[in-house]
Write a protein that holds these residues in place. Sequence first.
Motif, PDB file in Angstrom:
ATOM      1  N   ALA B 182       0.834  -1.196   0.000  1.00 25.53           N
ATOM      2  CA  ALA B 182       0.000   0.000   0.000  1.00 25.53           C
ATOM      3  C   ALA B 182       0.870   1.247   0.000  1.00 25.53           C
ATOM      4  N   PHE B 183       1.877   1.230   0.842  1.00 26.68           N
ATOM      5  CA  PHE B 183       2.715   2.421   0.979  1.00 26.68           C
ATOM      6  C   PHE B 183       3.483   2.711  -0.305  1.00 26.68           C
ATOM      7  N   ILE B 184       4.081   1.656  -0.883  1.00 23.93           N
ATOM      8  CA  ILE B 184       4.925   1.867  -2.068  1.00 23.93           C
ATOM      9  C   ILE B 184       4.082   2.302  -3.255  1.00 23.93           C
ATOM     10  N   VAL B 185       2.926   1.643  -3.443  1.00 24.49           N
ATOM     11  CA  VAL B 185       2.066   2.024  -4.567  1.00 24.49           C
ATOM     12  C   VAL B 185       1.600   3.465  -4.387  1.00 24.49           C
ATOM     13  N   ASN B 186       1.296   3.819  -3.129  1.00 27.80           N
ATOM     14  CA  ASN B 186       0.889   5.202  -2.863  1.00 27.80           C
ATOM     15  C   ASN B 186       2.012   6.182  -3.169  1.00 27.80           C
ATOM     16  N   ARG B 187       3.254   5.763  -2.911  1.00 32.22           N
ATOM     17  CA  ARG B 187       4.388   6.647  -3.205  1.00 32.22           C
ATOM     18  C   ARG B 187       4.428   6.980  -4.700  1.00 32.22           C
ATOM     19  N   ILE B 188       4.152   5.953  -5.519  1.00 28.75           N
ATOM     20  CA  ILE B 188       4.188   6.194  -6.962  1.00 28.75           C
ATOM     21  C   ILE B 188       3.174   7.278  -7.309  1.00 28.75           C
ATOM     22  N   GLY B 189       1.959   7.118  -6.726  1.00 23.82           N
ATOM     23  CA  GLY B 189       0.944   8.141  -6.949  1.00 23.82           C
ATOM     24  C   GLY B 189       1.384   9.496  -6.435  1.00 23.82           C
ATOM     25  N   ASP B 190       1.997   9.506  -5.239  1.00 23.94           N
ATOM     26  CA  ASP B 190       2.414  10.769  -4.625  1.00 23.94           C
ATOM     27  C   ASP B 190       3.393  11.508  -5.510  1.00 23.94           C
ATOM     28  N   LEU B 191       4.256  10.734  -6.194  1.00 19.89           N
ATOM     29  CA  LEU B 191       5.215  11.369  -7.091  1.00 19.89           C
ATOM     30  C   LEU B 191       4.470  12.163  -8.157  1.00 19.89           C
ATOM     31  N   GLY B 192       3.414  11.534  -8.712  1.00 26.80           N
ATOM     32  CA  GLY B 192       2.604  12.230  -9.697  1.00 26.80           C
ATOM     33  C   GLY B 192       2.012  13.498  -9.118  1.00 26.80           C
ATOM     34  N   PHE B 193       1.512  13.388  -7.891  1.00 27.77           N
ATOM     35  CA  PHE B 193       0.885  14.552  -7.245  1.00 27.77           C
ATOM     36  C   PHE B 193       1.897  15.676  -7.073  1.00 27.77           C
ATOM     37  N   VAL B 194       3.101  15.302  -6.589  1.00 28.53           N
ATOM     38  CA  VAL B 194       4.129  16.329  -6.351  1.00 28.53           C
ATOM     39  C   VAL B 194       4.526  16.988  -7.668  1.00 28.53           C
ATOM     40  N   LEU B 195       4.681  16.155  -8.713  1.00 30.80           N
ATOM     41  CA  LEU B 195       5.062  16.721 -10.004  1.00 30.80           C
ATOM     42  C   LEU B 195       3.975  17.650 -10.523  1.00 30.80           C
ATOM     43  N   GLY B 196       2.736  17.198 -10.395  1.00 27.35           N
ATOM     44  CA  GLY B 196       1.622  18.026 -10.859  1.00 27.35           C
ATOM     45  C   GLY B 196       1.581  19.338 -10.102  1.00 27.35           C
ATOM     46  N   MET B 197       1.782  19.249  -8.796  1.00 24.70           N
ATOM     47  CA  MET B 197       1.758  20.433  -7.948  1.00 24.70           C
ATOM     48  C   MET B 197       2.873  21.396  -8.346  1.00 24.70           C
ATOM     49  N   SER B 198       4.085  20.826  -8.583  1.00 23.32           N
ATOM     50  CA  SER B 198       5.215  21.683  -8.955  1.00 23.32           C
ATOM     51  C   SER B 198       4.936  22.383 -10.268  1.00 23.32           C
ATOM     52  N   LEU B 199       4.372  21.616 -11.229  1.00 22.87           N
ATOM     53  CA  LEU B 199       4.082  22.181 -12.535  1.00 22.87           C
ATOM     54  C   LEU B 199       3.045  23.288 -12.395  1.00 22.87           C
ATOM     55  N   LEU B 200       2.072  23.039 -11.536  1.00 26.04           N
ATOM     56  CA  LEU B 200       1.026  24.033 -11.303  1.00 26.04           C
ATOM     57  C   LEU B 200       1.623  25.307 -10.733  1.00 26.04           C
ATOM     58  N   PHE B 201       2.533  25.140  -9.801  1.00 22.89           N
ATOM     59  CA  PHE B 201       3.170  26.318  -9.208  1.00 22.89           C
ATOM     60  C   PHE B 201       3.975  27.061 -10.254  1.00 22.89           C
ATOM     61  N   TRP B 202       4.705  26.261 -11.058  1.00 23.13           N
ATOM     62  CA  TRP B 202       5.532  26.872 -12.100  1.00 23.13           C
ATOM     63  C   TRP B 202       4.664  27.683 -13.058  1.00 23.13           C
ATOM     64  N   ALA B 203       3.457  27.149 -13.327  1.00 18.26           N
ATOM     65  CA  ALA B 203       2.591  27.821 -14.293  1.00 18.26           C
ATOM     66  C   ALA B 203       1.957  29.082 -13.706  1.00 18.26           C
ATOM     67  N   ILE B 204       1.252  28.948 -12.569  1.00 17.78           N
ATOM     68  CA  ILE B 204       0.512  30.106 -12.063  1.00 17.78           C
ATOM     69  C   ILE B 204       0.664  30.321 -10.570  1.00 17.78           C
TER      70      ILE B 204
END
Lengths: 98, 637, 169
Positions: B182-204
């Motif tokens: 559960a933890f490791i699979v969630n980490r994979i998802g979290d990476l996506g979330f962090v990347l999305g968040m960073s991209l969002l910050f970079w954009a606006i």
Amino acid sequence: MIQDYLVLSIVLFCLGMLGVITRRNVFTVFMSVELMLNAANLAFIAFSRLHQTMDGHVLAMLVMAVAAAEAALALAVVILLHKHKSRLDTNVFSLLKG
Amino acid sequence: MEHSVTYLGYIPLMPLLGALVLGLLHLFTCRGKALPELLYGALACIGPLLSFIFALVVFFHLKGLPAEERFLVHNAFTWFAVGDLHVDMGFLADPLSSLMLLFVTLIGSLIHIYSVGYMAGDENFGKFFAYLNLFLGSMLILVLASGPVVMFVGWEGVGLCSYLLISYYCKETENVIAGNKAFIVNRIGDLGFVLGMSLLFWAIGAGGFDYLSLKANVDKIAPATGIAICLLLFVGACGKSAQIPLYVWLPDAMAGPTPVSALIHAATMVTAGVYMVARFSFLYASHATAGTVVAWVGILTALLAAIFGMFQKDIKKILAYSTVSQLGYMFAGVGIAAYSAGIFHVFTHAFFKALLFLGAGSVIYALHHQQDIWKMGGLKSKLPKTYLTMMIGAFALAGCPPFSGFFSKDEILFSALATGHTGIWLVGVLVAGMTAYYTFRMIFLVFHGEPRDAEAHAHAHEPPAVMTVPLQILAFGALFAGFLNLPGIFGGSLKVSQWLAPSLVDHHPHVSVWLELLAILTSIAAFAIGITLAHRKFGQGAQEPEFTGFAKFGYHKFYVDELYNAVFVQPYKAFGGLISRFFEPYVTDCHVRLSTWLYRKAGMAFKALQVGYVRVYAIYMVIGLSLMSLFLSQTIH
Amino acid sequence: MITELLFNGFAILAVLGAVGLVLFRHPMNGAMSLVVTMVSLAGLYALLSAKLIFALQLIVYAGAIMSLILFIIMFLNLQEKDLPEESGRWYYLLGGVVVIAPIALFLVKIVKTLPGSEATIVGGGFGGIKEVGLVLFQDWLLPFEIVSILLLIALVGAVVLAGKRRLGK
């Protein structure tokens, strides 16, 4: 004049040091240390005379007291060592080796 | 228009304080005499109940405001400020989060109360409730967060707590492995979330990094960047909410105690992904391509999980796959921009899934930890309260009118049809039939027919009131929650959708009544076909069949776990082995080894000086003095 | 004139005694040489008009400490076979001289830089018991007390060290 006393003090001190590092007899080493203390005392007295204060005399007295204490302890240790090993050779005691 | 209120911060604080107190109490007493369970239980339930009361206060406060002013904020303190990035530890209560708050705290409280009965006699009673409180507190942070960064705190918190609670029975290796998974699979998802968040910050992000500012600036995002952000965030949602391809952890999460499963599946954790997509509805609404991807991934997950659910024999696994399947519906809903329908399904699902899990917990409790439905049967007369309440839950899950699940699911399917996503609608109707089939397969096998294990059946008895009362409350919710959002065709006015409207970028297409009637009738037909098939096959004392062909394939979950193992886990392990066998000893460790070797050799060399005779040490000293004198003599003239 | 004669005589005796201490193989001979040095030093102290120290040197050092050492040497009843071998003693001595020579030369060099002052006349009270006592108990009271504690500790330590074995039995 004072310098002569100091040179004599240096000579005695170095002879004491020589005795400490070259001899293996516990007693001789111990007495060499006493010799070094005496040489220091001579320097104290000489400087005291030079500056005409008596602090050097007091220091010499304190050194004598320390020497007496040292003699009491060192001789007790020597007796113990002799009881243990029946030898007076410093090279017999090599407990510091790792 | 925003209003600032301080008590928002208390909502997550209550369970977090409870977790702290319980954890410390447990730490200081676990070696000596344990405190009475009642004390722990009372302490554990106070936090969630207080949060629920505060949630009610928030709700009524919002209700008293005009619709466009329904935003309560509270910035507790500035968390950090780096350059353009200014993050407050801020909380936001708007219609969306207040709805989430209400059912998360209510169902969380009920599960806490139920757990007091279910976990009685457990040696780590205090620890369990500390984790449970922490779990709820993290979820409340996630729900109330005023921006993506604070949300991420709760996001990680629920991930951590799910790990701790799934591997709660840590003496058995497979439970720990399930927790790790559960933890490791969630980490994979979290990476996506962090990347999305960073991209969002970079954009606006420069214009303020909380939802309200982001919503105001959303037009400035380039289309391609917007789609990338949406998809990356959706990867995070996939991990947390168990969608293809990251759904594999949720069925294994059954390893934890049953109340934990109820909490994960109903109130916390898995709903986080759907909530997050709804929270970013302003983003998804302007990028329909990303929404379509979300919807298709959701509906395919629903189909796949429903197929798996039809063949499982562990009662909790069936429920777990039904959760994955229902989550698929929710994503289909938010994907086709019917955000309020998706969130409403989250809402009703929370009631009936918590009910079903807690009911399954009662069955398991009564049968002394028997989870195989092929070893149950005929429990109708032994567990009447559990039977009745679970029946309500099953009808709600299967989507039978007028139970709550029918209205919420139908709203999603109708929206799909109305917005022209006919494919999604067709698959959805198919899955609805399958849902009815596997739900009633479970019900018939557990409660009807003859007992298959006579001895266990004889000893089975109804659990104590502390467990059945939460079930009855949840059953009430599962029965009537659907009426909150009655569509126009039944004389209602979509109250929940209207309530949610200020938070979401929602739109309701106006289509003919006939189309709506068509959607409703097909749903009912699918339900009827499913339940009939289940009754014909399992109604009267069926015996456990040998799985062959497709059934075997389905029972083994299409061998997806094995496939992941072969494609990802094993190569990764082999790669790690390669690194540890060749790269590490010969490249990275080599410097360290060289220096230790040098020091060892130098030590050997200098060891010769340490002869052990005091006289020799005196000689060293004198030699040193002598050298110093030689040097200093140069300075005297 | 006569002081220089006396100084030279005492200095030669002191150095001879020290050399004897370092060279004699048997500690008894070494101890007797050390007594010579100490007595000569006492004479030198007298030349430096340190009356109290002259007396103390004779009483405490040459008297008490040396007799204690001699007593212990005789108590242990050292035979020729008890003494260490010290076969390479002369090489050691030579090496020791080489190592120590720079130190001695350095110190002498420092002494030579001191202002060469002829011995001035000092008052009759210089170095007397009363005067030194006043300095001791006025300016040096704390060190004096510390030394008294040191002597007490040495006393206890000597008793513990020497008496341990008997207690063990």
